[in-house]
Design an enzyme around this catalytic site. Structure first.
Site, short mmCIF file in Angstrom:
data_model
loop_
_atom_site.label_atom_id
_atom_site.label_comp_id
_atom_site.label_asym_id
_atom_site.label_seq_id
_atom_site.Cartn_x
_atom_site.Cartn_y
_atom_site.Cartn_z
N SER A 6 139.65 30.13 -28.85
CA SER A 6 139.48 28.87 -29.57
C SER A 6 138.65 29.13 -30.81
O SER A 6 137.49 29.53 -30.73
CB SER A 6 138.77 27.85 -28.68
OG SER A 6 138.19 26.85 -29.50
N HIS A 31 144.12 29.24 -30.45
CA HIS A 31 143.89 27.86 -30.01
C HIS A 31 143.10 27.10 -31.07
O HIS A 31 142.02 27.52 -31.49
CB HIS A 31 143.12 27.90 -28.69
CG HIS A 31 142.93 26.56 -28.05
ND1 HIS A 31 143.87 25.98 -27.23
CD2 HIS A 31 141.90 25.68 -28.10
CE1 HIS A 31 143.43 24.80 -26.80
NE2 HIS A 31 142.22 24.60 -27.33
N ASP A 33 141.42 23.42 -32.10
CA ASP A 33 140.94 22.15 -31.57
C ASP A 33 140.85 21.11 -32.68
O ASP A 33 140.01 21.21 -33.57
CB ASP A 33 139.57 22.34 -30.91
CG ASP A 33 139.67 23.17 -29.64
OD1 ASP A 33 140.40 22.75 -28.73
OD2 ASP A 33 139.05 24.25 -29.58
N MET A 35 139.89 17.41 -33.54
CA MET A 35 139.11 16.28 -33.02
C MET A 35 138.95 15.23 -34.11
O MET A 35 138.72 15.57 -35.28
CB MET A 35 137.73 16.75 -32.58
CG MET A 35 137.76 17.93 -31.62
SD MET A 35 136.11 18.38 -31.07
CE MET A 35 136.46 19.90 -30.18
N HIS A 64 145.56 21.85 -29.97
CA HIS A 64 145.07 20.93 -28.94
C HIS A 64 144.55 19.67 -29.64
O HIS A 64 143.49 19.70 -30.26
CB HIS A 64 143.96 21.66 -28.16
CG HIS A 64 143.21 20.82 -27.18
ND1 HIS A 64 142.06 21.25 -26.56
CD2 HIS A 64 143.45 19.58 -26.68
CE1 HIS A 64 141.61 20.33 -25.74
NE2 HIS A 64 142.42 19.29 -25.80
N MET A 66 142.77 16.24 -29.83
CA MET A 66 141.81 15.37 -29.13
C MET A 66 141.60 14.17 -30.05
O MET A 66 140.60 14.08 -30.77
CB MET A 66 140.50 16.12 -28.88
CG MET A 66 140.58 17.11 -27.73
SD MET A 66 139.29 18.38 -27.80
CE MET A 66 140.10 19.58 -28.85
N MET A 135 141.43 20.59 -18.72
CA MET A 135 140.09 20.73 -19.32
C MET A 135 139.09 21.08 -18.21
O MET A 135 138.99 20.37 -17.21
CB MET A 135 139.64 19.44 -20.00
CG MET A 135 140.38 19.09 -21.28
SD MET A 135 140.47 20.40 -22.50
CE MET A 135 138.74 20.69 -22.85
N GLY A 140 135.30 18.14 -26.66
CA GLY A 140 134.47 17.75 -27.80
C GLY A 140 133.64 18.89 -28.36
O GLY A 140 133.37 18.92 -29.55
N PHE A 141 133.25 19.82 -27.50
CA PHE A 141 132.33 20.87 -27.97
C PHE A 141 132.63 22.21 -27.29
O PHE A 141 133.07 22.24 -26.14
CB PHE A 141 130.88 20.48 -27.67
CG PHE A 141 130.50 19.17 -28.32
CD1 PHE A 141 130.10 19.13 -29.65
CD2 PHE A 141 130.60 17.99 -27.60
CE1 PHE A 141 129.79 17.92 -30.26
CE2 PHE A 141 130.29 16.77 -28.20
CZ PHE A 141 129.89 16.73 -29.53
N GLY A 142 132.35 23.28 -28.02
CA GLY A 142 132.42 24.61 -27.43
C GLY A 142 131.12 24.93 -26.73
O GLY A 142 130.13 24.19 -26.86
N ASP A 173 140.92 25.28 -20.21
CA ASP A 173 140.15 25.26 -21.46
C ASP A 173 138.72 24.77 -21.22
O ASP A 173 138.51 23.62 -20.83
CB ASP A 173 140.88 24.32 -22.44
CG ASP A 173 140.23 24.26 -23.82
OD1 ASP A 173 139.25 24.99 -24.07
OD2 ASP A 173 140.74 23.48 -24.65
C1 DX5 Z 1 136.55 21.72 -26.18
C2 DX5 Z 1 137.68 22.55 -26.70
C3 DX5 Z 1 137.71 23.96 -26.29
C4 DX5 Z 1 136.48 24.73 -26.65
C5 DX5 Z 1 136.33 25.83 -25.66
O1 DX5 Z 1 136.79 20.41 -26.49
O2 DX5 Z 1 138.92 21.99 -26.30
O3 DX5 Z 1 138.88 24.61 -26.75
O4 DX5 Z 1 136.50 25.26 -27.95
O5 DX5 Z 1 135.15 26.46 -25.94
P1 DX5 Z 1 134.32 27.33 -24.90
O6 DX5 Z 1 135.21 28.45 -24.46
O7 DX5 Z 1 133.19 27.77 -25.73
O8 DX5 Z 1 133.94 26.42 -23.76
ZN ZN Z 2 140.78 23.16 -26.75
#
Ligand code: DX5
Ligand code: ZN
Length: 213
Positions: A6, A31, A33, A35, A64, A66, A135, A140-142, A173
């Site tokens: 990601s 991947h 994201d 948002m 992806h 969101m 999920m 929302g966040f990594g 994910d």
């Molecule tokens: C969260 C994202 C993920 C995220 C995963 O909303 O959909 O793709 O980037 O990040 P990690 O692997 O750091 O949890």
């Molecule tokens: Zn994602």
């Protein structure tokens, strides 16, 4: 096991180099994201930046969504020709219709389930999608911690897919690392997304290989 880094955890100041590096390191998908600041409490990138990412990538894109307005965003990102375009079931009143729209662009449709959403919610459209994305964190966040109840959901979905004789892939994910990858594999996942784990590693190749093994 296929691996989809990601880019949310990449250094956006050198995005092109980061994408080239993960592709050279042998990832299977890139991947992305997207948002919108409404469906999730964060805002990321639009078609201009994703277009630049698509140019840099030598592996297929896995977008992806969101977002609140899935149809609008599908039309916005379809010209970038991702391999997969996934939308959240929680935010779509007419998933079957949207699946047909995504297919009409020659893109593989995928549906995403939040941590609280039952695999049963997609039972009757499982045959229409190419991938189901579970999920394992709140979107929302990594860099968040893996939610363990995801494992049970992977097992249930695996049984549903195999029982119906389908080829739908299971992607997971959030919070994926070398510590939980064997659990994901045993439960029946086909593809893992990993952001923080890969991009905080000194060697992207070693990190990707550790998830594939
Ligand atoms: C969260 C994202 C993920 C995220 C995963 O909303 O959909 O793709 O980037 O990040 P990690 O692997 O750091 O949890
Ligand atoms: Zn994602």
């Amino acid at each position: 096991m296929l691996v989809a880094p990601s880019i949310l955890s990449a250094d956006f100041g050198k995005l092109q180099k980061e994408i080239e590096a993960i592709c050279d390191a042998g990832c299977d998908l890139v991947h992305i994201d997207v948002m919108d600041g409404h469906f999730v409490p964060n805002l990321t990138i639009g078609p201009v930046v994703v277009g630049a990412a698509a140019k840099a990538a030598t592996k297929p894109l896995d977008i992806h969504l969101m977002v609140e307005n899935n149809t609008f965003f599908t039309e916005l990102f379809a010209p970038l020709k991702p391999k997969y375009l996934s939308f959240h079931i929680e935010e779509e009143k007419h998933p079957h219709r949207l699946i047909q729209k995504i297919k009409s662009y020659g893109i593989s449709p995928a549906i995403v389930l939040n941590p609280h959403t039952s695999p049963k919610s997609i039972e009757y459209i499982l045959e229409d999608i190419d991938m189901a994305l579970l999920m394992s964190v709140n979107p929302g966040f990594g860099g968040q911690s893996f939610i363990p109840s995801t494992l049970k959901k992977i097992e249930i979905l695996r049984k549903m897919i195999d029982g119906a004789g389908l080829k739908t892939l299971i992607e997971v994910d959030g919070g994926v690392t070398d510590k939980n990858i064997h659990l994901l594999k045993n439960a029946g996942a086909d593809i893992v997304v990993a952001g923080n784990y890969i991009f905080s590693s000194p060697s992207y190749k070693k990190a990707i290989d550790s998830l594939r093994a």
